[in-house]
Design an enzyme around this catalytic site. Sequence first.
Site, PDB file in Angstrom:
ATOM      1  CE1 TYR A 114       4.984  -4.000  20.279  1.00  0.00           C
ATOM      2  CE2 TYR A 114       6.598  -2.807  18.977  1.00  0.00           C
ATOM      3  CZ  TYR A 114       5.883  -2.963  20.143  1.00  0.00           C
ATOM      4  OH  TYR A 114       6.074  -2.078  21.174  1.00  0.00           O
ATOM      5  CE  LYS A 170      -5.583 -10.421  30.903  1.00  0.00           C
ATOM      6  NZ  LYS A 170      -5.719  -9.880  32.272  1.00  0.00           N
ATOM      7  CG  ASP A 183      -3.874  -8.561  34.932  1.00  0.00           C
ATOM      8  OD1 ASP A 183      -3.131  -9.575  34.936  1.00  0.00           O
ATOM      9  OD2 ASP A 183      -5.114  -8.635  35.030  1.00  0.00           O
ATOM     10  CG  ASP A 215       6.985  -1.260  24.152  1.00  0.00           C
ATOM     11  OD1 ASP A 215       8.083  -0.685  24.234  1.00  0.00           O
ATOM     12  OD2 ASP A 215       5.928  -0.678  23.841  1.00  0.00           O
ATOM     13  CG  ASP A 247       8.851   2.624  28.471  1.00  0.00           C
ATOM     14  OD1 ASP A 247       9.857   2.088  27.966  1.00  0.00           O
ATOM     15  OD2 ASP A 247       8.328   3.665  28.033  1.00  0.00           O
TER      16      ASP A 247
HETATM   17  C1  IPM Z   1      11.197   0.332  22.319  1.00  0.00           C
HETATM   18  C2  IPM Z   1      10.362   1.359  21.611  1.00  0.00           C
HETATM   19  C3  IPM Z   1       9.941   0.799  20.259  1.00  0.00           C
HETATM   20  C4  IPM Z   1       9.079  -0.422  20.506  1.00  0.00           C
HETATM   21  C5  IPM Z   1       9.215   1.805  19.352  1.00  0.00           C
HETATM   22  C6  IPM Z   1      10.053   3.045  19.113  1.00  0.00           C
HETATM   23  C7  IPM Z   1       8.790   1.181  18.054  1.00  0.00           C
HETATM   24  O1  IPM Z   1       9.281   1.736  22.380  1.00  0.00           O
HETATM   25  O2  IPM Z   1      12.242  -0.069  21.788  1.00  0.00           O
HETATM   26  O3  IPM Z   1      10.803  -0.089  23.415  1.00  0.00           O
HETATM   27  O4  IPM Z   1       7.876  -0.310  20.769  1.00  0.00           O
HETATM   28  O5  IPM Z   1       9.605  -1.527  20.431  1.00  0.00           O
HETATM   29 MG    MG Z   2       9.273   0.901  24.333  1.00  0.00          MG
END
Ligand code: IPM
Ligand code: MG
Length: 364
Positions: A144, A189, A222, A246, A250
């Site tokens: 990032y 990884k 993975d 990240d 999710d």
């Molecule tokens: C999160 C989001 C952010 C990230 C984006 C909006 C930059 O997806 O907080 O998980 O990737 O960190």
């Molecule tokens: Mg995110």
Amino acid sequence: MHTTKHIAVLPGDGIGPEVTAQAVNVLQAVCERFGHTFTYQYADVGAIAIERHGDPLPEYTLDSCLAADAILFGAIGHPRYDNDPSSPVRPEQGLLRLRKSLGLFANIRPVTLYPSLVHLSPLKEEKVRGVDFVIYRELTGGIYFGDKGQTPSGAYDHCVYTEPEILRIARLAFGHARRRRKKVTLVDKANVLETSRLWRKVVSALAAAEFPDVTLDWMYVDNAAMQIIQFPATFDVVLTENMFGDILSDEASVLAGSLGMLPSASVGEKTALFEPIHGSYPQAAGQDIANPVAAILSAAMLLDHFGLPAEAAAVRDSVQAVLEAGIATTDLQTGKVSRCSEVGQAVAGMVKAGVNVYETFKVS
Ligand code: IPM
Ligand code: MG
């Protein structure tokens, strides 16, 4: 004891303002019931800040964050920028710069399942029962924030980590594991990436030297992506770098039945920040249909951070009672659909009324 705190509120874009408003309502209910005083200063961030100030993180927003005891953050992002790869300025830069400027190197994302929502998980009930883990995602390093750019024929993003960057988040993760089920899974990884091999070296040395009572497991990312779905109840603390965290968080949110359920805390050097893990969901903006629970549970993490565990528990219990009473937004697919503001009001009402009323509520 009476506490006075100052909170910077950054509602941001899309559904951010709606869900944040409900989190603030709930914080106000906490103040009423427990006799605290919270003051709030609102500031723009993200696409709305680009529109109003030409900058996704205006100086006054950063200043108000630096002056606050905590930050309550909504969401950022706008389709206008998503569909324009050549845009020189992007809403997300506001959040990334904010994390970096405040030194928020650890993003803590608890994954828990409410019993009344178990049936919403796409996984079989016996797989998700007992799921209770927390992801420690490194937040200010890695791909990032490495050098990035374009070449005449392509583009690059460098992934860089230093030992101190790994150590400081690993210490937090192990400290937390010690107060839980005493297991850390380092996700990396290391079969491919040099930075991952550094993570393994640094984390195993730390584990041996300072946390011999905590079990350390390694897992390739993975494989971890698969295990989180196949055996989610076996995880306790997951420690990982920025981008893996990240993606996995999710993925993990699906276990809880909806992305709208999971809160997060980002801590580090300066003011800590609390935000739902979901994005700005622009399609739903302004319709009062978004799930405010992730924002409200982020406010509960903020209360913990203030050293107010009874208040945080009151918020969590109230959320649970409201869900059990079937008061939920459309993403939770209950028979009766409530609006974002109705869910927020119901939680705030429970907090003010205290546990007794919630018992009555639960039965009805
Ligand atoms: C999160 C989001 C952010 C990230 C984006 C909006 C930059 O997806 O907080 O998980 O990737 O960190
Ligand atoms: Mg995110």
